[in-house]
Design a protein around this motif. Structure first.
Motif, short mmCIF file in Angstrom:
data_model
loop_
_atom_site.label_atom_id
_atom_site.label_comp_id
_atom_site.label_asym_id
_atom_site.label_seq_id
_atom_site.Cartn_x
_atom_site.Cartn_y
_atom_site.Cartn_z
N UNK A 149 0.83 -1.21 0.00
CA UNK A 149 0.00 0.00 0.00
C UNK A 149 0.86 1.25 0.00
N UNK A 150 2.11 1.11 0.44
CA UNK A 150 2.99 2.27 0.56
C UNK A 150 4.27 2.11 -0.27
N UNK A 151 4.22 1.29 -1.30
CA UNK A 151 5.37 1.14 -2.17
C UNK A 151 5.46 2.35 -3.10
N UNK A 152 6.69 2.83 -3.33
CA UNK A 152 6.87 3.84 -4.36
C UNK A 152 6.41 3.30 -5.71
N UNK A 153 5.89 4.16 -6.55
CA UNK A 153 5.48 3.75 -7.89
C UNK A 153 6.64 3.23 -8.71
N UNK A 154 7.84 3.71 -8.41
CA UNK A 154 8.95 3.57 -9.35
C UNK A 154 10.00 2.52 -8.98
N UNK A 155 9.80 1.79 -7.89
CA UNK A 155 10.77 0.73 -7.55
C UNK A 155 10.07 -0.31 -6.67
N UNK A 156 10.39 -1.56 -6.91
CA UNK A 156 9.80 -2.65 -6.12
C UNK A 156 10.91 -3.53 -5.57
N UNK A 157 10.76 -3.92 -4.31
CA UNK A 157 11.65 -4.91 -3.73
C UNK A 157 11.06 -6.29 -3.97
N UNK A 158 11.91 -7.25 -4.32
CA UNK A 158 11.46 -8.60 -4.64
C UNK A 158 12.28 -9.59 -3.83
N UNK A 159 11.60 -10.43 -3.06
CA UNK A 159 12.31 -11.45 -2.29
C UNK A 159 13.05 -12.40 -3.24
N UNK A 160 14.31 -12.69 -2.91
CA UNK A 160 15.09 -13.66 -3.67
C UNK A 160 14.58 -15.06 -3.32
N UNK A 161 14.24 -15.87 -4.31
CA UNK A 161 13.71 -17.21 -4.00
C UNK A 161 14.72 -18.04 -3.20
N UNK A 162 14.20 -18.88 -2.35
CA UNK A 162 15.05 -19.75 -1.54
C UNK A 162 15.90 -20.64 -2.45
N UNK A 163 17.17 -20.73 -2.13
CA UNK A 163 18.09 -21.55 -2.90
C UNK A 163 18.73 -20.86 -4.08
N UNK A 164 18.33 -19.61 -4.36
CA UNK A 164 18.90 -18.86 -5.48
C UNK A 164 19.99 -17.93 -4.96
N UNK A 165 21.12 -17.92 -5.62
CA UNK A 165 22.20 -16.98 -5.32
C UNK A 165 21.84 -15.65 -5.98
N UNK A 166 21.41 -14.70 -5.17
CA UNK A 166 20.92 -13.43 -5.71
C UNK A 166 21.95 -12.68 -6.51
N UNK A 167 23.19 -12.66 -6.03
CA UNK A 167 24.23 -11.91 -6.73
C UNK A 167 24.62 -12.61 -8.04
N UNK A 168 24.60 -13.92 -8.04
CA UNK A 168 24.91 -14.64 -9.27
C UNK A 168 23.85 -14.37 -10.33
N UNK A 169 22.59 -14.30 -9.92
CA UNK A 169 21.53 -14.02 -10.89
C UNK A 169 21.66 -12.60 -11.43
N UNK A 170 21.96 -11.65 -10.56
CA UNK A 170 22.18 -10.27 -11.03
C UNK A 170 23.33 -10.22 -12.03
N UNK A 171 24.37 -10.97 -11.77
CA UNK A 171 25.52 -11.00 -12.68
C UNK A 171 25.13 -11.60 -14.02
#
Length: 414
Positions: free
Chosen positions: A315-337
């Protein structure tokens, strides 16, 4: 060390900022340099002030640019308003509330902090209760904190501050032009921003607006007008502003009718800032906010369809950016790379208690467009699949397409 020219790689910047600058802004930056007291330069500065009054939705005469990144604007306001020993209230709901605290403390303020859990915001009642307890001179409050993606409601805070004779400053670096911010209607006394988010420009200039209350406070402090023959002190009480470069009393004289020399204006950044504001005014501020809301909604529905969970109170998220939980078991930095290396798309990492827990994906400024949203969702689906997550093929793009189709059905606009 290479003597070759630097050729930066082409990227689609879909993180929390900076973003890709509008090509028209980049073209404006290539215009010829002129002297800082050239009548054409003075006219450009005047135009820029008038344009930013419309961006901020204010009649404030003291609307100008601070040369430097958005943090320069924050520091200029805080160091110019806060005298040693002044009580300052900082409601903090993310990393940039913590930044306001640090800068206010460095300015000599007696800083009182109230905190909300990351992913939540403050109610007006909680802020008013803290004001009654602390009795601050200044309330310093971030509107949109990209570390949490939350947008703090401000509509009722200005009236509360006026009722208690408190100055009200907000850092709108991440939120201005992507979320409503009618400065005069909401009774803000000082607001600063940056170009590198919803304003569609490069980092390096901090649009700033100050109410008469804020200007009177700044003018009331002893300040130094630098000159070759020494220094003269302005009339008024209070302590001397502790910075020369960020002394808003002198910067106001530089941008005002006196045109007293303070620094050499960052001419190319002035051109950029003017063009950012011109494009927003041409589009219309309500239309710009609606554009960010539309593409932000399409992105959120797309990531949900991919099986990902948005972070925080939506309800209070900025229109212009969303935070997304990294799925369990996923290396978040590796996916970004992988996104960066295979698709030339950058999304954001996270800070503090959210480090390693969420990605932050932005749709702001020049990148608040249908094609960038669809491209990012398609690439994210492929990288998730590569990381072992199995979203339904085409689900993210399909969900976003439905948002756009619904918008077109309701308004006739795509």
């Amino acid at each position: 060390m290479s003597a070759d020219a630097f050729n930066p790689p082409s990227r689609l910047l879909m993180g929390p900022g900076p973003i890709n600058a509008d090509p028209r802004v980049l073209r404006a930056m290539s215009a010829p340099l002129i002297g800082q007291f050239d009548p054409a330069m003075t006219a450009c500065m005047n135009d820029t002030q008038a344009l930013y009054r419309r961006v901020f939705e204010t009649a404030n005469e003291a609307t100008l640019l601070i040369d430097g990144t958005s943090r320069a604007g924050i520091e200029a306001v805080l160091v110019s308003l806060i005298e040693p020993g002044d009580r300052v209230l900082v409601p903090s709901f993310g990393r940039f509330g913590q930044l306001l605290r640090e800068i206010a403390e460095r300015a000599g303020g007696e800083v009182h902090v109230i905190e909300a859990e990351w992913g939540e915001v403050f109610t007006p009642e909680r802020i008013e209760a803290a004001i009654r307890e602390v009795r601050p001179k200044l309330l310093a409050l971030v509107q949109g904190d990209t570390s949490t993606t939350m947008c703090q409601p401000l509509a009722d805070i200005g009236a509360i501050c006026r009722a208690h004779d408190v100055l009200f400053y907000s850092d709108a670096t991440a939120s201005l032009a992507g979320n409503p911010l009618p400065v005069d209607e909401w009774q803000l006394d000082a607001v600063t921003a940056g170009l590198q988010k919803c304003l569609a420009g490069p980092s390096g200039s901090a649009p700033t607006t100050l109410s008469k209350r804020a200007v009177d406070c700044i003018r009331g402090r002893a300040h130094v007008e630098a000159g070759l023959q020494g220094a003269t002190h302005a009339a008024g009480g209070g302590s001397r502003i502790r910075s020369n470069y960020f002394d808003l009393a002198m910067i106001l004289d530089y941008w005002g009718e006196a045109r007293l020399n303070h620094h050499t204006e960052a001419t190319s950044m002035l051109y950029a800032a003017r063009e950012c504001a011109r494009l927003l005014v041409e589009e219309g501020m309500p239309q710009a906010v609606a554009r960010h809301a539309l593409h932000g909604r399409a992105l959120v529905e797309g990531v949900r369809a991919l099986g990902l969970q948005p972070f925080g109170d939506q309800r209070h998220r900025m229109h212009n950016v969303v935070g997304v939980y990294i799925p369990e078991g996923v290396d978040g930095e590796a996916l970004r790379r992988t996104l960066l290396e295979d698709y030339a798309i950058e999304i954001g990492t996270s800070f503090g208690p959210l480090h390693g827990r969420i990605w932050r994906i932005g749709t702001m400024g020049y990148n608040a467009r249908r094609d960038t949203v669809m491209t990012t969702l398609a690439a994210l689906e492929q990288t998730l699949h590569q990381a072992g997550v199995r979203p339904v093929a085409g689900s993210g793009v399909g969900a976003a397409r439905e948002v756009y189709a619904d918008q077109q059905d309701r308004t006739g606009e795509s």
